[in-house]
Motif scaffolding. Structure first.
Motif, PDB file in Angstrom:
ATOM      1  N   TRP A   1     -28.890  -3.695  83.537  1.00  0.00           N
ATOM      2  CA  TRP A   1     -29.802  -2.945  84.419  1.00  0.00           C
ATOM      3  C   TRP A   1     -31.243  -3.452  84.346  1.00  0.00           C
ATOM      4  CZ3 TRP A   1     -31.693  -0.994  88.351  1.00  0.00           C
ATOM      5  CH2 TRP A   1     -32.877  -0.263  88.336  1.00  0.00           C
ATOM      6  N   PRO A   2     -31.819  -3.667  83.129  1.00  0.00           N
ATOM      7  CA  PRO A   2     -33.181  -4.218  83.139  1.00  0.00           C
ATOM      8  C   PRO A   2     -33.292  -5.549  83.879  1.00  0.00           C
ATOM      9  CG  PRO A   2     -32.673  -3.364  80.980  1.00  0.00           C
ATOM     10  CD  PRO A   2     -31.393  -3.314  81.776  1.00  0.00           C
ATOM     11  N   LEU A   3     -32.241  -6.387  83.735  1.00  0.00           N
ATOM     12  CA  LEU A   3     -32.279  -7.665  84.454  1.00  0.00           C
ATOM     13  C   LEU A   3     -32.181  -7.433  85.967  1.00  0.00           C
ATOM     14  CD1 LEU A   3     -29.974  -9.817  82.157  1.00  0.00           C
ATOM     15  CD2 LEU A   3     -32.468  -9.802  82.240  1.00  0.00           C
ATOM     16  N   MET A   4     -31.255  -6.567  86.366  1.00  0.00           N
ATOM     17  CA  MET A   4     -31.159  -6.226  87.778  1.00  0.00           C
ATOM     18  C   MET A   4     -32.422  -5.495  88.232  1.00  0.00           C
ATOM     19  SD  MET A   4     -28.125  -7.248  88.871  1.00  0.00           S
ATOM     20  CE  MET A   4     -27.583  -6.213  90.210  1.00  0.00           C
ATOM     21  N   GLY A   5     -32.923  -4.609  87.343  1.00  0.00           N
ATOM     22  CA  GLY A   5     -34.137  -3.861  87.666  1.00  0.00           C
ATOM     23  C   GLY A   5     -35.322  -4.771  87.892  1.00  0.00           C
ATOM     24  N   ALA A   6     -35.355  -5.895  87.159  1.00  0.00           N
ATOM     25  CA  ALA A   6     -36.441  -6.856  87.378  1.00  0.00           C
ATOM     26  C   ALA A   6     -36.377  -7.411  88.801  1.00  0.00           C
ATOM     27  CB  ALA A   6     -36.344  -7.984  86.359  1.00  0.00           C
ATOM     28  N   GLY A   7     -35.135  -7.647  89.262  1.00  0.00           N
ATOM     29  CA  GLY A   7     -34.983  -8.104  90.643  1.00  0.00           C
ATOM     30  C   GLY A   7     -35.405  -7.047  91.634  1.00  0.00           C
ATOM     31  N   PHE A   8     -34.977  -5.789  91.388  1.00  0.00           N
ATOM     32  CA  PHE A   8     -35.406  -4.690  92.256  1.00  0.00           C
ATOM     33  C   PHE A   8     -36.931  -4.550  92.237  1.00  0.00           C
ATOM     34  CE2 PHE A   8     -30.998  -2.966  91.725  1.00  0.00           C
ATOM     35  CZ  PHE A   8     -30.690  -2.898  93.070  1.00  0.00           C
ATOM     36  N   MET A   9     -37.497  -4.677  91.031  1.00  0.00           N
ATOM     37  CA  MET A   9     -38.942  -4.534  90.890  1.00  0.00           C
ATOM     38  C   MET A   9     -39.679  -5.591  91.692  1.00  0.00           C
ATOM     39  SD  MET A   9     -41.647  -6.107  89.044  1.00  0.00           S
ATOM     40  CE  MET A   9     -40.881  -6.827  87.596  1.00  0.00           C
ATOM     41  N   VAL A  10     -39.243  -6.834  91.565  1.00  0.00           N
ATOM     42  CA  VAL A  10     -39.880  -7.921  92.318  1.00  0.00           C
ATOM     43  C   VAL A  10     -39.735  -7.671  93.815  1.00  0.00           C
ATOM     44  CG1 VAL A  10     -39.726 -10.368  92.888  1.00  0.00           C
ATOM     45  CG2 VAL A  10     -39.643  -9.633  90.493  1.00  0.00           C
ATOM     46  N   ASN A  11     -38.542  -7.251  94.221  1.00  0.00           N
ATOM     47  CA  ASN A  11     -38.272  -6.966  95.628  1.00  0.00           C
ATOM     48  C   ASN A  11     -39.212  -5.889  96.159  1.00  0.00           C
ATOM     49  OD1 ASN A  11     -37.115  -6.442  98.149  1.00  0.00           O
ATOM     50  ND2 ASN A  11     -35.487  -5.206  97.276  1.00  0.00           N
ATOM     51  N   MET A  12     -39.256  -4.742  95.448  1.00  0.00           N
ATOM     52  CA  MET A  12     -40.050  -3.618  95.946  1.00  0.00           C
ATOM     53  C   MET A  12     -41.550  -3.873  95.836  1.00  0.00           C
ATOM     54  SD  MET A  12     -37.852  -0.243  94.870  1.00  0.00           S
ATOM     55  CE  MET A  12     -37.262  -0.804  93.288  1.00  0.00           C
ATOM     56  N   ILE A  13     -41.985  -4.520  94.741  1.00  0.00           N
ATOM     57  CA  ILE A  13     -43.413  -4.809  94.587  1.00  0.00           C
ATOM     58  C   ILE A  13     -43.872  -5.789  95.659  1.00  0.00           C
ATOM     59  CG2 ILE A  13     -45.149  -5.835  93.075  1.00  0.00           C
ATOM     60  CD1 ILE A  13     -44.252  -3.092  92.165  1.00  0.00           C
ATOM     61  N   GLN A  14     -43.059  -6.809  95.939  1.00  0.00           N
ATOM     62  CA  GLN A  14     -43.419  -7.781  96.971  1.00  0.00           C
ATOM     63  C   GLN A  14     -43.408  -7.129  98.358  1.00  0.00           C
ATOM     64  OE1 GLN A  14     -44.563 -10.739  96.991  1.00  0.00           O
ATOM     65  NE2 GLN A  14     -44.351 -11.425  94.892  1.00  0.00           N
ATOM     66  N   ARG A  15     -42.391  -6.325  98.633  1.00  0.00           N
ATOM     67  CA  ARG A  15     -42.342  -5.620  99.916  1.00  0.00           C
ATOM     68  C   ARG A  15     -43.551  -4.707 100.073  1.00  0.00           C
ATOM     69  NH1 ARG A  15     -36.611  -3.731 102.225  1.00  0.00           N
ATOM     70  NH2 ARG A  15     -35.438  -5.659 101.993  1.00  0.00           N
ATOM     71  N   GLY A  16     -43.855  -3.975  98.984  1.00  0.00           N
ATOM     72  CA  GLY A  16     -45.004  -3.078  99.035  1.00  0.00           C
ATOM     73  C   GLY A  16     -46.295  -3.829  99.269  1.00  0.00           C
TER      74      GLY A  16
END
Length: 593
Positions: free
Chosen positions: A295-310
């Motif tokens: 999850w933290p590894l996947m979460g890092a991907g989600f984080m990058v996705n959402m932070i970049q989108r934001g």
């Protein structure tokens, strides 16, 4: 000017919001860390229980105590998860709501020229879709950031403490995940901006189609607009599919690399258990920790996705918020009372150009003076500058310094609010809101006054029309007054302007769809009700302008004729030609009658 796609510097604009909600975010992050710590503690209970059972010497009370501890920790996780969602996601939604209000307020302050350059569909997309992406970044994006950092660090420390050799082998695939995340973040920003711009274009196509649906149907062009929307919809789909393909590769590949860590642990850890270096409970705990590490590894991907989108979306919102109105208040705006000694409106050498690239000015060399209580008529060919001229009175368009004065004061020195309160305008397009007739008319009042609405209805000779409607003046008229005829819309707009009882009344071609008899009745009522106050009428009808004290005829933005109706009627110019033409047009009808 467009910002770089996904620039994280955009988040600087949110620092004031972070500061205001710092307590909510701090408590939410604390709850998040407690939840993560509690989740990390659960494998330790499993390790202790399995090792206890494997020893062959244990009591059931010991197992029950460990089970109850796990239940308590799980309850703590549930409560903590509710709290961090309430405080973190709740704060992100509050910030989104405040940003939307701020954006809406700023859009109302921007000048007329801004809306000439920007389409409504795009502004709607930024107000809704982009702010949604900002909220996700401030909520789940922040959660994914702390989860990926705290949980990953804590899990790695624990597995190295339990068995450093097995942990060292099992994390060999993780550096590849880190490199993949860095590459993924750079690509997401560009592709998401392309998707958002495609959404704006599609939204604008839909808005334009629905706004002009009556014209589309009358020309039987539905097929063309269906094709146009389908093309923009396909562009939006293709832009999103680029993102889908990117995510479709990233997340399965991260899962694959994370799965490799479990395979390595199975081989290395299983061997160490056989050799007696590691206990079975420790191996089960290590499996659980490596499973949790996904999850933290996947979460890092989600984080990058959402932070970049934001960041991309916030950049699109900040483009609007950073736009300054071209028409601004002066440093010390004045509030003046009408002075009978000064002309109501005085224009001196007015020259106005819309764009520096225009070959000819829209207005050039306008000089005139209108006293309080006088009627000014304005006539001219289409595109001669009539509407442009009256827009300078209210600073909808900004004239040069000193060229337009109201009651002896340069309009640039007036407070914008006070200046515009002096003018009641019935615009050329007779824009009406999707509301009842009564509310559209009352829009011109500072407070609800049913008697004033009724007087305005009678003044504009709308009473007979309203009597036909089932709900009278409370009849809903549809978007932009769709259910009213052209004349009814114009008279509703006139009633809305008259009810304001302002110092100046401007009627911009407000009788073009009104029959001559009704027009004369309204003009007679205006003469009686507005004695001592100034009225400006734009019209192509000589019969309308005969009431004016002075008539200005414009031609290509210049004063072609100016004087009383009698003076310019005998000059042989445009006004006299229009009078002769309209007289010939009316005369046969009178004979036929």
């Amino acid at each position: 000017m467009k910002r770089p796609a996904g620039s994280l510097n955009e988040y600087r604009s949110l620092f004031p919001y972070f500061y205001r909600f710092r307590c909510h975010y701090s408590f939410g992050i604390f709850c998040l860390i407690v939840v993560d710590a509690a989740q990390i503690a659960i494998p330790q209970f499993l390790r202790a229980a399995i090792d206890l059972i494997n020893s062959g010497v244990f009591q059931w009370s010991q197992i029950i105590v460990l089970s109850l501890c796990m239940v308590g920790v799980m309850a703590l996780v549930s409560v903590g998860r509710f709290l961090w969602r309430y405080f973190i996601n709740g704060s992100s939604r509050r910030i989104e709501a405040e940003l939307r209000e701020k954006l809406f307020d700023h859009l109302q302050k921007l000048s007329w020229d801004f809306y000439q350059k920007n389409k409504i569909g795009d502004l709607m997309a930024r107000s809704i879709n982009d702010l949604h992406a900002v909220r996700m970044a401030l909520g789940m994006g922040l959660v994914a950031l702390f989860d990926s950092v705290f949980m990953a660090a804590a899990i790695l420390i624990i597995i190295f403490v339990q068995d450093a050799r097995s942990a060292a082998y099992s994390i060999i695939p993780l550096p590849f995940v880190t490199v993949l995340i860095l590459l993924f973040g750079g690509m997401v920003g560009k592709k998401f901006r392309a998707a958002q711009e495609a959404y704006s274009k599609m939204s604008d196509n839909a808005q334009e189609t629905f706004a002009g649906i009556s014209v589309i149907k009358s020309f039987v062009k539905e097929w063309w607009f269906i094709k146009k929307f389908a093309d923009s919809n396909d562009d939006y789909r293709r832009a999103n599919m680029e993102l889908v393909r990117l995510f479709g590769f990233f997340f399965p590949f991260v899962s694959f690399l994370s799965g490799l860590t479990i395979v390595v642990m199975l081989v290395i850890g299983g061997r160490r258990v056989i050799l007696g270096v590691m206990t079975p409970g420790s191996l089960v705990a290590m499996f659980r920790y490596l499973g949790m590490l996904i999850w933290p590894l996947m979460g890092a991907g989600f984080m990058v996705n959402m932070i970049q989108r934001g960041a991309v979306s916030l950049g699109r919102v900040n483009e609007i918020l950073d736009t300054e109105p071209s028409i601004r208040e002066c440093e010390n705006p004045q509030i003046a009372k009408p002075d009978a000694a000064a002309p109501a409106i005085e224009i001196s050498g007015l020259r106005f150009v819309y764009n520096d690239t225009d070959k000819e000015p829209a207005l050039d060399g306008i000089n005139l003076s209108v006293n309080r209580g006088e009627w000014l008529g304005i006539m001219g060919r289409t595109g001669s500058g009539k509407s442009t001229l009256i827009k300078t009175f209210t600073r909808t368009l900004d004239p040069p310094q000193g060229s337009v004065r109201v009651f002896g004061i340069d309009i640039r020195e007036w407070s914008l609010e006070e200046l515009r309160k002096l003018f009641a305008v019935s615009p050329q397009d007779s824009y009406l809101f999707s509301d009842s007739i009564a509310n559209n008319i009352a829009y011109g009042c500072s407070s609800e006054d049913k008697d004033a609405v009724l007087r305005a209805v009678n003044f504009a000779y709308l009473d007979k029309d309203i009597a036909i409607f089932r709900n009278g003046k409370d009849t809903l008229i549809g978007e932009r007054g769709l259910t009213l005829s052209g004349g009814q819309k114009q008279r509703t707009a006139i009633a809305r302007a008259v009810i304001m009882d302002s110092e100046f009344l401007i009627l911009d071609d407000s009788f073009s769809a009104v029959d001559n008899e009704t027009e004369l009745k309204i003009l007679d009522a205006l003469r009686k009700e507005r004695k001592g106050r100034t009225t400006i009428i734009i019209s192509h009808r000589v019969s309308t302008l005969k009431y004016a004290d002075k008539v200005l005829v414009l031609d290509k933005g210049r004063m072609n004729e100016y004087g009383t109706p009698a003076q310019i009627a005998s000059s042989g110019g445009f006004y006299s030609r229009m009078a002769a033409f309209q007289g010939l047009e009316i005369q046969p009808e009178a004979k036929n009658g």
